[in-house]
Design an enzyme around this catalytic site. Sequence first.
Site, PDB file in Angstrom:
ATOM      1  N   ASP A 246       0.667  10.537  -4.821  1.00  0.00           N
ATOM      2  CA  ASP A 246       0.261   9.819  -3.651  1.00  0.00           C
ATOM      3  C   ASP A 246      -0.158  10.566  -2.389  1.00  0.00           C
ATOM      4  O   ASP A 246      -1.383  10.441  -2.087  1.00  0.00           O
ATOM      5  CB  ASP A 246       1.355   8.744  -3.323  1.00  0.00           C
TER       6      ASP A 246
ATOM      7  N   SER B 189       0.941   3.131  -1.483  1.00  0.00           N
ATOM      8  CA  SER B 189       1.085   4.401  -0.961  1.00  0.00           C
ATOM      9  C   SER B 189       0.997   4.369   0.542  1.00  0.00           C
ATOM     10  O   SER B 189       0.440   5.105   1.223  1.00  0.00           O
ATOM     11  CB  SER B 189       0.277   5.488  -1.295  1.00  0.00           C
ATOM     12  N   SER B 190       1.403   3.018   1.212  1.00  0.00           N
ATOM     13  CA  SER B 190       1.564   3.107   2.546  1.00  0.00           C
ATOM     14  C   SER B 190       2.414   4.254   3.146  1.00  0.00           C
ATOM     15  O   SER B 190       2.220   4.953   4.358  1.00  0.00           O
ATOM     16  CB  SER B 190       2.163   1.670   3.243  1.00  0.00           C
TER      17      SER B 190
ATOM     18  N   TYR C  44      13.104   4.322  -9.827  1.00  0.00           N
ATOM     19  CA  TYR C  44      12.427   5.258  -9.983  1.00  0.00           C
ATOM     20  C   TYR C  44      13.147   6.519 -10.311  1.00  0.00           C
ATOM     21  O   TYR C  44      12.979   7.349 -11.437  1.00  0.00           O
ATOM     22  CB  TYR C  44      11.730   5.521  -8.927  1.00  0.00           C
TER      23      TYR C  44
ATOM     24  N   GLY D 232       2.970  -1.076  -3.198  1.00  0.00           N
ATOM     25  CA  GLY D 232       2.749   0.101  -4.241  1.00  0.00           C
ATOM     26  C   GLY D 232       1.308   0.606  -3.915  1.00  0.00           C
ATOM     27  O   GLY D 232       0.676   1.361  -4.963  1.00  0.00           O
TER      28      GLY D 232
ATOM     29  N   HIS E 296       3.466   7.342 -13.871  1.00  0.00           N
ATOM     30  CA  HIS E 296       4.915   7.834 -14.105  1.00  0.00           C
ATOM     31  C   HIS E 296       4.658   9.164 -15.021  1.00  0.00           C
ATOM     32  O   HIS E 296       5.404   9.414 -16.104  1.00  0.00           O
ATOM     33  CB  HIS E 296       5.705   6.846 -14.792  1.00  0.00           C
TER      34      HIS E 296
ATOM     35  N   ARG F 137      -3.808   4.446  -1.435  1.00  0.00           N
ATOM     36  CA  ARG F 137      -4.295   4.774  -2.858  1.00  0.00           C
ATOM     37  C   ARG F 137      -3.878   3.783  -3.811  1.00  0.00           C
ATOM     38  O   ARG F 137      -3.101   3.031  -3.711  1.00  0.00           O
ATOM     39  CB  ARG F 137      -3.995   6.120  -3.277  1.00  0.00           C
TER      40      ARG F 137
ATOM     41  N   GLY G 237       5.057  -1.773   1.139  1.00  0.00           N
ATOM     42  CA  GLY G 237       5.659  -2.278  -0.014  1.00  0.00           C
ATOM     43  C   GLY G 237       4.879  -2.899  -1.231  1.00  0.00           C
ATOM     44  O   GLY G 237       5.279  -3.783  -1.855  1.00  0.00           O
TER      45      GLY G 237
ATOM     46  N   ASP H 107       3.125  11.930 -13.157  1.00  0.00           N
ATOM     47  CA  ASP H 107       3.061  13.055 -11.980  1.00  0.00           C
ATOM     48  C   ASP H 107       4.245  13.874 -12.060  1.00  0.00           C
ATOM     49  O   ASP H 107       4.122  15.108 -11.923  1.00  0.00           O
ATOM     50  CB  ASP H 107       2.526  12.684 -10.736  1.00  0.00           C
TER      51      ASP H 107
HETATM   52  C1  GLA Z   1       5.308   6.087  -6.917  1.00  0.00           C
HETATM   53  C2  GLA Z   1       5.293   7.742  -6.898  1.00  0.00           C
HETATM   54  C3  GLA Z   1       4.289   8.824  -7.514  1.00  0.00           C
HETATM   55  C4  GLA Z   1       4.105   8.162  -9.032  1.00  0.00           C
HETATM   56  C5  GLA Z   1       4.049   6.742  -9.109  1.00  0.00           C
HETATM   57  C6  GLA Z   1       4.236   6.248 -10.480  1.00  0.00           C
HETATM   58  O1  GLA Z   1       4.154   5.748  -6.390  1.00  0.00           O
HETATM   59  O2  GLA Z   1       5.667   8.153  -5.362  1.00  0.00           O
HETATM   60  O3  GLA Z   1       4.844   9.968  -7.426  1.00  0.00           O
HETATM   61  O4  GLA Z   1       5.282   8.707  -9.609  1.00  0.00           O
HETATM   62  O5  GLA Z   1       5.079   6.095  -8.525  1.00  0.00           O
HETATM   63  O6  GLA Z   1       2.855   6.879 -11.312  1.00  0.00           O
END
Ligand code: GLA
Length: 334
Positions: A150, A108-109, A198, A106, A20, A13, A104, A22
Amino acid sequence: MSEALLSYQSPGRVNLIGDHTDYTGGLVLPMAIDRYTTIRGTRTTSVVRLRSQNEPEPVEFELPNSSPEEVTPSWGRYVAGVAAEMQNRAQGFDGEISCTIPIGAGLSSSAALEVATALALGDTSTPDERAKLCQRAEFRAVGVPCGIMDQLTVASGIRDHALLIDCHELTVSPVQLPNDVKIVVRFVAERKLASSSYGERVVQCAAAEKIIGPLRLAKLQSLASITDKTVFRRARHVVSENQRVRDFATMLHTGDLKSAGKLMIESHNSLDRDFETSTPQMNSAVAAATSQPGVFGARMTGGGFGGCIVILADATAKVDGWQVRAVAGASQLD
Ligand code: GLA
């Protein structure tokens, strides 16, 4: 007789806006993209055995498995976390993973691996339930207190649409992407310190909520009672970002791409200055992208501390990076 080959695929995705937000039940606007994690293999009785084209070592464990955090190699913890959350519903699988989602970066692997794994282990729940299960799995197996964005995006993507997700209600509203735009993802740098920083942001947002109540309901004026300067800035990002997501969805709808692009830049600046999840390299990449002709806007996307930027541009513009398309969520392949 040879056993039937089963195959499952989950997209990655990219988040267009709403980062930040969700984990405080806010709004996000991501889309599932045409980069995939695919698992192919055969059913077994009670063993999970998976090889990955990206990893030197395979993972193997018996079902049921209740200690996913101890599984080695470490990539197998995502797999074992999903199996542990499925409890006695998990069915064994022997297979191979291939992946076109950069790891790695960002994109969503890990959520894609989790959701594809759930399908391979025989999960038949709804995309929402599958997303929640995989979110719990990530926390249980690798300790990241991630939000739902994600997993929900990769589980329930819709072709040609971004998804306006209310992370409190867990409602997903499709937002059609205009025909005359393209969305380009540009890799900047591998993410560093992502999970500890995070977790720190999650704690800071919770601290703000202790003072003023749910950030998803807060107005900018109500932030004045937060005296800690860092917590104040974190909260200001979240409250303003929720509003930007609402406005961005409207602008996509009305085709006001210039204003949509401006909001992306505002979102980036808020993540950089108030939420401090950007990096100097990402800031330069956004500045470079937005100075190119035909680019409406750009921003860091996802958790930050490295990773990718996402660029919204006119369909005819020349923009470096990977052009991505919005695709359907995870599914079994024929
Ligand atoms: C990561 C987390 C998500 C979200 C994003 C920031 O991808 O897995 O849940 O918090 O950071 O938007």
